[in-house]
Design an enzyme around this catalytic site. Sequence first.
Site, PDB file in Angstrom:
ATOM      1  N   GLY A   1       0.830  -1.208   0.000  1.00  0.00           N
ATOM      2  CA  GLY A   1       0.000   0.000   0.000  1.00  0.00           C
ATOM      3  C   GLY A   1       0.857   1.248   0.000  1.00  0.00           C
ATOM      4  CG  ASN A   2      -0.319   4.736  -1.382  1.00  0.00           C
ATOM      5  OD1 ASN A   2      -0.988   5.560  -0.770  1.00  0.00           O
ATOM      6  ND2 ASN A   2      -0.766   4.121  -2.474  1.00  0.00           N
ATOM      7  NE  ARG A   3       4.890   7.792   4.094  1.00  0.00           N
ATOM      8  CZ  ARG A   3       4.927   9.110   3.968  1.00  0.00           C
ATOM      9  NH1 ARG A   3       4.081   9.879   4.620  1.00  0.00           N
ATOM     10  NH2 ARG A   3       5.809   9.667   3.166  1.00  0.00           N
TER      11      ARG A   3
END
Length: 218
Positions: free
Chosen positions: A28-30
């Site tokens: 995923g990412n932030r």
Amino acid sequence: MPSIPRPDTVLITAGPTYEPIDAVRFIGNRSSGRLGVELARAAHAVGLDVILALGPNTVAPPSFPERLRVDRFRTCADLEELLLDLWPGHADVLVMAAAVADYRPKQPAPGGKLRRHSEGLTIEMEATPDLVAACARRKKPGQRVIGFALETQAELMSSAADKIRRKGLDAIVANPLETMDADEIDGLLIRADGRHESPGRLSKPMFAAWLIDRIMRG
Ligand code: C5P
């Protein structure tokens, strides 16, 4: 008379995608989805109908009794399916603020959880479909597609302008890498005809109000 009709409904995508590695792990990412949620709030405040497609682990969406619908997605494939349902049939403007993964595991481990091995692990990845480019190809006359581009400061302008062309967008909001998960944004709105403008560094709610105003003006 403005040449572009005033939109009635805006479709906003926000937040990350989570791409499964196995039954419990993901890539995923932030992204917090905060800007997209503020865009939904700002669009609702000027009287637009809003559809907010919101990813996993994001800030809570507003809940208005009318004119706001929230759909949830988790993976790029979920969002692709949602967009096929919603665009171009259900909105006049698409604001694609979601931080969609560019790659996903080619074959998530079937069932259960990958075991730990001392020799390490290689995960084969495949490119995801470019959802905003596909939406731009499906748009009808009078509809607009606005993308986002997270760029290093050095490449902000050139890389974002290149993405407008490659993806067939009407405009793009270029913002520096530091924007992700931050309280403020220093965004630059670049249009397909080369016009560009920035309101300077603003809180996300203020930037959202500025961008919605620009979208309303065409
Ligand atoms: O190419 P890049 O990922 O930097 O482009 C960012 C823009 O493209 C954003 O608007 C993002 O929502 C969209 N995007 C997409 N599908 C992907 C990757 C990015 O729609 N697979």
